[in-house]
Design a protein around this motif. Structure first.
Motif, PDB file in Angstrom:
ATOM      1  N   PHE A   1     -38.208  -3.962  -1.583  1.00  0.00           N
ATOM      2  CA  PHE A   1     -38.980  -3.686  -2.801  1.00  0.00           C
ATOM      3  C   PHE A   1     -38.385  -2.493  -3.547  1.00  0.00           C
ATOM      4  O   PHE A   1     -38.237  -2.535  -4.775  1.00  0.00           O
ATOM      5  CB  PHE A   1     -40.445  -3.406  -2.469  1.00  0.00           C
ATOM      6  CG  PHE A   1     -41.275  -3.074  -3.675  1.00  0.00           C
ATOM      7  CD1 PHE A   1     -41.870  -4.077  -4.416  1.00  0.00           C
ATOM      8  CD2 PHE A   1     -41.430  -1.750  -4.087  1.00  0.00           C
ATOM      9  CE1 PHE A   1     -42.621  -3.771  -5.545  1.00  0.00           C
ATOM     10  CE2 PHE A   1     -42.176  -1.442  -5.214  1.00  0.00           C
ATOM     11  CZ  PHE A   1     -42.773  -2.455  -5.943  1.00  0.00           C
ATOM     12  N   ARG A   2     -38.051  -1.450  -2.831  1.00  0.00           N
ATOM     13  CA  ARG A   2     -37.481  -0.256  -3.471  1.00  0.00           C
ATOM     14  C   ARG A   2     -36.180  -0.605  -4.213  1.00  0.00           C
ATOM     15  O   ARG A   2     -35.914  -0.084  -5.300  1.00  0.00           O
ATOM     16  CB  ARG A   2     -37.206   0.820  -2.416  1.00  0.00           C
ATOM     17  CG  ARG A   2     -38.460   1.415  -1.762  1.00  0.00           C
ATOM     18  CD  ARG A   2     -39.127   2.429  -2.658  1.00  0.00           C
ATOM     19  NE  ARG A   2     -40.275   3.071  -2.035  1.00  0.00           N
ATOM     20  CZ  ARG A   2     -40.234   4.245  -1.416  1.00  0.00           C
ATOM     21  NH1 ARG A   2     -39.079   4.896  -1.283  1.00  0.00           N
ATOM     22  NH2 ARG A   2     -41.341   4.770  -0.918  1.00  0.00           N
ATOM     23  N   GLU A   3     -35.378  -1.491  -3.619  1.00  0.00           N
ATOM     24  CA  GLU A   3     -34.129  -1.898  -4.276  1.00  0.00           C
ATOM     25  C   GLU A   3     -34.411  -2.626  -5.582  1.00  0.00           C
ATOM     26  O   GLU A   3     -33.775  -2.374  -6.614  1.00  0.00           O
ATOM     27  CB  GLU A   3     -33.319  -2.795  -3.337  1.00  0.00           C
ATOM     28  CG  GLU A   3     -32.732  -2.070  -2.137  1.00  0.00           C
ATOM     29  CD  GLU A   3     -32.101  -3.029  -1.135  1.00  0.00           C
ATOM     30  OE1 GLU A   3     -31.839  -4.189  -1.518  1.00  0.00           O
ATOM     31  OE2 GLU A   3     -31.868  -2.622   0.014  1.00  0.00           O
ATOM     32  N   GLY A   4     -35.364  -3.555  -5.555  1.00  0.00           N
ATOM     33  CA  GLY A   4     -35.716  -4.268  -6.778  1.00  0.00           C
ATOM     34  C   GLY A   4     -36.357  -3.363  -7.800  1.00  0.00           C
ATOM     35  O   GLY A   4     -36.064  -3.445  -9.000  1.00  0.00           O
ATOM     36  N   PHE A   5     -37.214  -2.458  -7.342  1.00  0.00           N
ATOM     37  CA  PHE A   5     -37.887  -1.511  -8.226  1.00  0.00           C
ATOM     38  C   PHE A   5     -36.878  -0.636  -8.965  1.00  0.00           C
ATOM     39  O   PHE A   5     -37.012  -0.381 -10.168  1.00  0.00           O
ATOM     40  CB  PHE A   5     -38.837  -0.654  -7.392  1.00  0.00           C
ATOM     41  CG  PHE A   5     -39.607   0.369  -8.176  1.00  0.00           C
ATOM     42  CD1 PHE A   5     -40.814   0.044  -8.757  1.00  0.00           C
ATOM     43  CD2 PHE A   5     -39.130   1.672  -8.310  1.00  0.00           C
ATOM     44  CE1 PHE A   5     -41.540   0.995  -9.468  1.00  0.00           C
ATOM     45  CE2 PHE A   5     -39.840   2.614  -9.022  1.00  0.00           C
ATOM     46  CZ  PHE A   5     -41.049   2.278  -9.611  1.00  0.00           C
ATOM     47  N   ALA A   6     -35.861  -0.182  -8.266  1.00  0.00           N
ATOM     48  CA  ALA A   6     -34.858   0.700  -8.866  1.00  0.00           C
ATOM     49  C   ALA A   6     -34.121   0.030 -10.017  1.00  0.00           C
ATOM     50  O   ALA A   6     -33.614   0.718 -10.916  1.00  0.00           O
ATOM     51  CB  ALA A   6     -33.863   1.153  -7.806  1.00  0.00           C
ATOM     52  N   ARG A   7     -34.085  -1.302 -10.012  1.00  0.00           N
ATOM     53  CA  ARG A   7     -33.374  -2.025 -11.075  1.00  0.00           C
ATOM     54  C   ARG A   7     -34.095  -1.953 -12.420  1.00  0.00           C
ATOM     55  O   ARG A   7     -33.499  -2.243 -13.464  1.00  0.00           O
ATOM     56  CB  ARG A   7     -33.169  -3.482 -10.667  1.00  0.00           C
ATOM     57  CG  ARG A   7     -32.260  -3.658  -9.464  1.00  0.00           C
ATOM     58  CD  ARG A   7     -32.170  -5.112  -9.000  1.00  0.00           C
ATOM     59  NE  ARG A   7     -31.375  -5.220  -7.784  1.00  0.00           N
ATOM     60  CZ  ARG A   7     -30.047  -5.397  -7.767  1.00  0.00           C
ATOM     61  NH1 ARG A   7     -29.396  -5.497  -8.903  1.00  0.00           N
ATOM     62  NH2 ARG A   7     -29.398  -5.479  -6.625  1.00  0.00           N
TER      63      ARG A   7
ATOM     64  N   HIS B   1     -38.244   7.509  -6.977  1.00  0.00           N
ATOM     65  CA  HIS B   1     -37.599   6.911  -8.155  1.00  0.00           C
ATOM     66  C   HIS B   1     -38.108   7.571  -9.432  1.00  0.00           C
ATOM     67  O   HIS B   1     -38.814   6.944 -10.233  1.00  0.00           O
ATOM     68  CB  HIS B   1     -37.860   5.403  -8.185  1.00  0.00           C
ATOM     69  CG  HIS B   1     -37.212   4.674  -7.061  1.00  0.00           C
ATOM     70  ND1 HIS B   1     -35.865   4.338  -7.066  1.00  0.00           N
ATOM     71  CD2 HIS B   1     -37.704   4.238  -5.884  1.00  0.00           C
ATOM     72  CE1 HIS B   1     -35.566   3.706  -5.945  1.00  0.00           C
ATOM     73  NE2 HIS B   1     -36.657   3.641  -5.207  1.00  0.00           N
ATOM     74  N   PRO B   2     -37.732   8.813  -9.674  1.00  0.00           N
ATOM     75  CA  PRO B   2     -38.211   9.514 -10.873  1.00  0.00           C
ATOM     76  C   PRO B   2     -37.673   8.929 -12.165  1.00  0.00           C
ATOM     77  O   PRO B   2     -38.156   9.269 -13.245  1.00  0.00           O
ATOM     78  CB  PRO B   2     -37.713  10.949 -10.648  1.00  0.00           C
ATOM     79  CG  PRO B   2     -36.520  10.800  -9.745  1.00  0.00           C
ATOM     80  CD  PRO B   2     -36.857   9.663  -8.840  1.00  0.00           C
ATOM     81  N   GLU B   3     -36.682   8.050 -12.063  1.00  0.00           N
ATOM     82  CA  GLU B   3     -36.079   7.454 -13.254  1.00  0.00           C
ATOM     83  C   GLU B   3     -36.909   6.311 -13.835  1.00  0.00           C
ATOM     84  O   GLU B   3     -36.642   5.850 -14.951  1.00  0.00           O
ATOM     85  CB  GLU B   3     -34.667   6.945 -12.921  1.00  0.00           C
ATOM     86  CG  GLU B   3     -34.595   5.668 -12.083  1.00  0.00           C
ATOM     87  CD  GLU B   3     -34.832   5.858 -10.591  1.00  0.00           C
ATOM     88  OE1 GLU B   3     -34.666   4.867  -9.839  1.00  0.00           O
ATOM     89  OE2 GLU B   3     -35.165   6.977 -10.174  1.00  0.00           O
ATOM     90  N   VAL B   4     -37.919   5.846 -13.108  1.00  0.00           N
ATOM     91  CA  VAL B   4     -38.760   4.732 -13.560  1.00  0.00           C
ATOM     92  C   VAL B   4     -40.122   5.269 -13.985  1.00  0.00           C
ATOM     93  O   VAL B   4     -40.779   5.985 -13.227  1.00  0.00           O
ATOM     94  CB  VAL B   4     -38.942   3.675 -12.447  1.00  0.00           C
ATOM     95  CG1 VAL B   4     -39.875   2.556 -12.918  1.00  0.00           C
ATOM     96  CG2 VAL B   4     -37.589   3.103 -12.024  1.00  0.00           C
TER      97      VAL B   4
END
Length: 334
Positions: free
Chosen positions: A161-167, A194-197
């Motif tokens: 999930f974290r990998e998909g979320f980062a996208r 993931h502060p970028e999202v």
């Protein structure tokens, strides 16, 4: 989830601050045999007296494609909603612009296939698609229904999930988070990782008031306050204020002979709103209707009256943020 218009009509109120511009950043659309909420119904609600300028649609597993690859079927919802938005944008139905922003679903557990889904959503609504919601509302009790995505326990912490979320960041997409109150620390951990999202905290984190949580509101609220403060320390998180009149919240409005007045809604739920505003600040908060889900309990005119009464002590700039500007900025509705 059929609503009762006759029952809701038993409580009518004069509209508070009818000229205040509002963006409703959270509603759904669907057409089921037992429950219909389409543009006509949305327009009837948004046209009930408040100055609703635009809305944001949030996914609800509506109008998925019946054929084609499984992972791309949710794109049908975006295609459907974009058509509704085009109807509204014609001006034939009035000045309110429905679904000016669209939040869809993508299974973020799909690894690299997530990109294909995100690209398809954006292609289906290039001017309106703004984010993803992969709902995570889960509880161990069989008395508390899991959300429509049927998530596994601990979804937000799963590596896939974290990998998909980062996208999401690559596509400049936001993430709407629907969860239950005891899962808020899981969302905080995700936001820190993931502060970028940009993350939108939906419905106060779903404080549960049924099943094993019935009769424990004060205890749950005390822990909820602490968890919300910790979440608010993540600058990439903003909060939606609303969605607390669902059956799962345990207030039981839908079981009464008369629906609640705005004053009753304020008395029962104001502490959640004021604490969230204190924690996040008005510039990171937006009022939401969550219709037609909350329509099980109260009318559109009444719920927005309640919001305005809870914000009566705010300055003009703070009100503009809470009712309009935060939603406009976060969902890029320009």
């Amino acid at each position: 989830m059929a609503t009762n218009e006759e029952w809701l009509g038993k409580v009518r109120e004069e509209i508070v601050e009818p000229d205040l511009p509002i963006i409703d950043p959270h509603h759904h659309l669907w057409d089921y045999p037992e429950s219909r909420y389409m543009l006509d119904e949305l327009n009837a609600d948004t046209g009930s007296g408040h100055n609703i300028r635009a809305t944001v649609f949030v996914e609800c597993k509506s109008m998925y494609r019946a054929e084609g690859p499984e992972h791309l079927r949710p794109v049908g919802e975006t295609e459907f909603v974009n058509g509704i938005a085009a109807q509204s944008a014609s001006g034939i139905y009035g000045e309110m612009r429905a679904c000016k922003g669209i939040v869809g679903f993508a299974n973020l557990l799909l690894d690299e296939a997530v990109d294909e889904v995100l690209e398809a959503h954006i292609a289906a609504a290039p001017q309106r698609f703004r984010g993803i919601r992969h709902a995570n509302a889960y509880d161990d009790s069989p008395e508390v229904r899991p959300t429509h995505t049927n998530p596994p326990k601990g979804l937000f912490g799963l590596p896939k999930f974290r990998e998909g979320f980062a996208r999401l960041a690559k596509f400049n997409l936001t993430f709407d988070a629907w969860l239950y109150h005891h899962q808020i620390p899981e969302l905080t951990a995700l936001a820190r990782a993931h502060p970028e999202v940009t993350i939108i905290f939906d419905h106060f984190g779903g404080p549960i008031g049924i099943g094993p949580y019935e009769g424990r509101r004060e205890e749950i609220f005390a822990q909820w306050m602490k968890d919300v403060v910790e979440l608010s320390e993540c600058p990439n998180v903003v909060a939606k204020l609303g969605g607390i009149n669902m059956a799962v919240n345990g207030f039981g409005w839908h079981k009464r002979a008369l629906p609640p007045t705005s004053d009753e809604l304020v008395a029962a739920t104001q502490d959640y709103y004021l604490h969230a505003i204190d924690a996040f600040g008005p510039e990171r908060c937006m009022f939401e209707s969550n219709f037609p889900v909350d329509k099980l309990s109260c009318s559109y005119a009444v719920v927005w009256n309640a919001f305005k009464k809870m914000a009566k002590g705010a300055s003009a700039d703070e009100k503009a943020a809470l009712f309009h500007d935060t939603a406009k900025r976060v969902y890029r509705l320009d």
